[in-house]
Design an enzyme around this catalytic site. Structure first.
Site, PDB file in Angstrom:
ATOM      1  N   GLN A 228      35.800 -48.528  48.544  1.00  0.00           N
ATOM      2  CA  GLN A 228      36.833 -47.359  47.949  1.00  0.00           C
ATOM      3  C   GLN A 228      37.624 -46.781  48.894  1.00  0.00           C
ATOM      4  O   GLN A 228      38.661 -46.589  49.140  1.00  0.00           O
ATOM      5  CB  GLN A 228      36.047 -46.550  46.765  1.00  0.00           C
ATOM      6  CG  GLN A 228      35.494 -47.279  45.672  1.00  0.00           C
ATOM      7  CD  GLN A 228      35.052 -46.092  44.668  1.00  0.00           C
ATOM      8  OE1 GLN A 228      35.932 -45.609  43.991  1.00  0.00           O
ATOM      9  NE2 GLN A 228      33.963 -45.783  44.586  1.00  0.00           N
ATOM     10  N   LEU A 229      36.880 -46.161  49.940  1.00  0.00           N
ATOM     11  CA  LEU A 229      37.539 -45.247  51.164  1.00  0.00           C
ATOM     12  C   LEU A 229      38.155 -46.125  51.859  1.00  0.00           C
ATOM     13  O   LEU A 229      39.318 -45.808  52.227  1.00  0.00           O
ATOM     14  CB  LEU A 229      36.245 -44.332  51.436  1.00  0.00           C
ATOM     15  CG  LEU A 229      36.768 -43.575  52.776  1.00  0.00           C
ATOM     16  CD1 LEU A 229      37.760 -42.530  52.370  1.00  0.00           C
ATOM     17  CD2 LEU A 229      35.567 -42.801  53.500  1.00  0.00           C
TER      18      LEU A 229
ATOM     19  N   TYR B  48      18.362 -43.355  48.652  1.00  0.00           N
ATOM     20  CA  TYR B  48      19.726 -43.482  49.059  1.00  0.00           C
ATOM     21  C   TYR B  48      19.970 -42.127  49.826  1.00  0.00           C
ATOM     22  O   TYR B  48      20.314 -42.138  50.982  1.00  0.00           O
ATOM     23  CB  TYR B  48      20.660 -43.514  47.816  1.00  0.00           C
ATOM     24  CG  TYR B  48      22.247 -43.506  48.138  1.00  0.00           C
ATOM     25  CD1 TYR B  48      22.878 -44.282  48.681  1.00  0.00           C
ATOM     26  CD2 TYR B  48      22.703 -42.106  47.488  1.00  0.00           C
ATOM     27  CE1 TYR B  48      24.391 -43.997  49.020  1.00  0.00           C
ATOM     28  CE2 TYR B  48      24.154 -41.776  47.967  1.00  0.00           C
ATOM     29  CZ  TYR B  48      24.897 -42.480  48.581  1.00  0.00           C
ATOM     30  OH  TYR B  48      26.053 -42.466  49.182  1.00  0.00           O
TER      31      TYR B  48
HETATM   32  N1  LIG Z   1      30.738 -43.564  45.646  1.00  0.00           N
HETATM   33  C1  LIG Z   1      30.219 -42.212  45.623  1.00  0.00           C
HETATM   34  O1  LIG Z   1      30.233 -41.964  44.381  1.00  0.00           O
HETATM   35  C2  LIG Z   1      29.983 -41.596  46.740  1.00  0.00           C
HETATM   36  C3  LIG Z   1      29.459 -40.299  46.790  1.00  0.00           C
HETATM   37  C4  LIG Z   1      29.080 -39.868  47.737  1.00  0.00           C
HETATM   38  C5  LIG Z   1      29.167 -40.211  48.919  1.00  0.00           C
HETATM   39  N2  LIG Z   1      29.826 -41.366  49.040  1.00  0.00           N
HETATM   40  C6  LIG Z   1      30.008 -42.124  50.491  1.00  0.00           C
HETATM   41  O2  LIG Z   1      31.391 -42.169  50.692  1.00  0.00           O
HETATM   42  C7  LIG Z   1      31.434 -43.362  51.589  1.00  0.00           C
HETATM   43  C8  LIG Z   1      32.370 -44.193  51.005  1.00  0.00           C
HETATM   44  O3  LIG Z   1      31.955 -44.677  49.737  1.00  0.00           O
HETATM   45  P1  LIG Z   1      32.568 -45.833  48.709  1.00  0.00           P
HETATM   46  O4  LIG Z   1      32.479 -45.463  47.486  1.00  0.00           O
HETATM   47  O5  LIG Z   1      34.071 -45.921  49.320  1.00  0.00           O
HETATM   48  O6  LIG Z   1      31.718 -47.199  49.250  1.00  0.00           O
HETATM   49  P2  LIG Z   1      31.773 -48.677  48.713  1.00  0.00           P
HETATM   50  O7  LIG Z   1      32.987 -48.709  47.622  1.00  0.00           O
HETATM   51  O8  LIG Z   1      30.438 -49.058  48.145  1.00  0.00           O
HETATM   52  O9  LIG Z   1      32.133 -49.315  49.765  1.00  0.00           O
HETATM   53  C9  LIG Z   1      31.093 -49.722  50.847  1.00  0.00           C
HETATM   54  C10 LIG Z   1      31.760 -50.548  51.919  1.00  0.00           C
HETATM   55  O10 LIG Z   1      30.572 -50.884  52.920  1.00  0.00           O
HETATM   56  C11 LIG Z   1      30.354 -52.071  53.174  1.00  0.00           C
HETATM   57  N3  LIG Z   1      29.134 -52.620  53.819  1.00  0.00           N
HETATM   58  C12 LIG Z   1      28.110 -52.794  53.321  1.00  0.00           C
HETATM   59  N4  LIG Z   1      27.275 -53.058  54.165  1.00  0.00           N
HETATM   60  C13 LIG Z   1      27.752 -53.334  55.398  1.00  0.00           C
HETATM   61  C14 LIG Z   1      27.352 -53.619  56.883  1.00  0.00           C
HETATM   62  N5  LIG Z   1      26.203 -53.897  56.965  1.00  0.00           N
HETATM   63  N6  LIG Z   1      28.372 -53.585  57.521  1.00  0.00           N
HETATM   64  C15 LIG Z   1      29.559 -52.926  57.416  1.00  0.00           C
HETATM   65  N7  LIG Z   1      30.006 -52.722  56.090  1.00  0.00           N
HETATM   66  C16 LIG Z   1      29.042 -52.767  55.066  1.00  0.00           C
HETATM   67  C17 LIG Z   1      30.697 -52.881  51.786  1.00  0.00           C
HETATM   68  O11 LIG Z   1      30.973 -54.297  51.981  1.00  0.00           O
HETATM   69  P3  LIG Z   1      30.827 -55.395  51.017  1.00  0.00           P
HETATM   70  O12 LIG Z   1      31.480 -55.170  49.851  1.00  0.00           O
HETATM   71  O13 LIG Z   1      31.245 -56.508  51.873  1.00  0.00           O
HETATM   72  O14 LIG Z   1      29.341 -55.255  50.841  1.00  0.00           O
HETATM   73  C18 LIG Z   1      31.788 -51.884  51.127  1.00  0.00           C
HETATM   74  O15 LIG Z   1      33.000 -52.297  51.311  1.00  0.00           O
HETATM   75  C19 LIG Z   1      29.946 -43.864  51.987  1.00  0.00           C
HETATM   76  O16 LIG Z   1      29.783 -43.303  53.070  1.00  0.00           O
HETATM   77  C20 LIG Z   1      29.319 -43.130  50.573  1.00  0.00           C
HETATM   78  O17 LIG Z   1      27.891 -43.171  50.956  1.00  0.00           O
HETATM   79  C21 LIG Z   1      30.126 -42.047  47.885  1.00  0.00           C
END
Ligand SMILES: NC(=O)c1ccc[n+]([C@@H]2O[C@H](COP(=O)([O-])OP(=O)(O)OC[C@H]3O[C@@H](n4cnc5c(N)ncnc54)[C@H](OP(=O)(O)O)[C@@H]3O)[C@@H](O)[C@H]2O)c1
Length: 300
Positions: free
Chosen positions: A11-12, A129
């Site tokens: 998403q980010l 997590y």
């Molecule tokens: N989502 C929430 O509600 C939330 C809340 C608080 C904080 N955050 C933080 O905000 C940040 C962004 O979150 P988001 O929601 O954008 O995450 P997301 O949509 O789940 O995307 C995470 C990305 O990380 C990639 N990834 C996974 N394993 C990897 C690896 N070994 N090497 C490189 N890339 C890898 C995934 O690729 P694949 O798709 O190919 O696996 C995916 O594209 C994260 O740090 C998360 O912890 C999120």
């Protein structure tokens, strides 16, 4: 300024890609976007080579293992991505004198506070997590100086899977939904977070060096129940939904999940605004924009 974005398909990551062209044209940034295949954060050797070859100035880590409930039974992989990954990046950034902008989570807190969490508040994650993300933060702080860790929360966007998209789907499928009403937090649009991160990168280019831990989340606290109601209301007014389901408030206990969620994870944004002059996320306004741009029920 050469910037590598890791986890570019999340998403980010997607939202950073959306804004990157403006920064290329207006500020001379050059981006390299890497996904989990060509920029695997667990593959330290390959990552070091990639960062060196690109003469990287800034790394933005948008990668994470974000399946909060699955992490409870998949701790090894969660720690590999959320703890070892940032540790690998931090070591490389320290060796090559690269600025590291990392994203973390409100789940590093236990949720027992009654006032918004400050970035220096005591951490006490209640889930695998949250613990894995905290281990990533700690590795960065141990290994390097030029880092910015940004904790965010309750993330939504037009991309991937998130609460907003789930509610819109349930709103179409069901007449009634039950939503937890006793957890408080701040929804955050990843487009606003992406804009904040890129404006920080620009400030870094201009010489700002206020390294440290920061909070960036939506500007007003809410509950999942109120958030769902807001989504349905905006869904109706934008004709993204044709009807509104009855929304029933339930307690956390009535909706058991493998991972424990913080009951209160409201975070204070003042430090990031003061130090980096970022624009705060007006989450209701952004929610309206995101839903307005979503496919309509009759779109083919
Ligand atoms: N989502 C929430 O509600 C939330 C809340 C608080 C904080 N955050 C933080 O905000 C940040 C962004 O979150 P988001 O929601 O954008 O995450 P997301 O949509 O789940 O995307 C995470 C990305 O990380 C990639 N990834 C996974 N394993 C990897 C690896 N070994 N090497 C490189 N890339 C890898 C995934 O690729 P694949 O798709 O190919 O696996 C995916 O594209 C994260 O740090 C998360 O912890 C999120």
């Amino acid at each position: 300024m050469n910037i590598i974005v890791l986890g570019c398909n999340g998403q980010l990551g997607h939202c950073i890609q959306d804004l990157s062209m403006d920064y290329e044209q207006d500020h001379g940034f050059t981006f390299k976007f890497l996904n989990s295949k060509n920029g695997d954060v667990t593959d330290s050797r390959k990552l070091a080579q990639t960062l060196a070859d690109f003469s990287t100035d800034v790394v933005i880590n948008a990668s994470a293992y974000t399946a909060v409930d699955k992490a409870e039974s998949d701790a090894e992989v969660a720690y590999a991505v959320n703890a070892e990954g940032p540790k690998n990046i931090a070591k490389i950034c320290s060796d090559l004198d690269i600025v590291f902008i990392h994203v973390s989570t409100d789940y590093v807190f236990d949720g027992n506070a009654t006032m918004p969490y400050q970035p220096n508040a005591t951490t006490a994650p209640q889930s695998v997590y949250g613990a894995s993300k905290l281990a990533g933060e700690q590795a960065i702080q141990t290994l390097m100086n030029k880092f910015i860790i940004i904790r965010t929360a309750w993330v939504f966007s037009e991309y991937g899977n998130n609460f907003v998209k789930t509610m819109l789907r349930l709103g179409r499928e069901r007449d009634e939904v039950e939503i937890v009403a006793d957890q408080k937090g701040c929804p955050t649009y990843t487009g606003d977070l992406a804009a904040a991160i890129l404006s920080i990168a620009l400030e870094v280019q201009r010489g700002n060096s206020k390294w440290g831990v920061y909070h960036y989340c939506g500007n007003n606290e809410t509950t999942w129940y109120e958030f769902a109601n807001k989504i349905f209301k905006i869904g109706l007014t934008t004709e993204c939904l044709l009807k509104q389901p009855v929304v029933k408030a339930i307690s956390t206990e009535a909706f058991p999940t493998p991972a424990v969620r913080p009951k209160y994870s409201v975070m204070d944004n003042s430090k990031i605004i003061a130090d980096w002059n970022v624009v705060e996320c007006d989450w209701i306004k952004s929610l309206h924009n995101v839903i307005s741009n979503m496919p309509r029920p009759n779109d083919s």
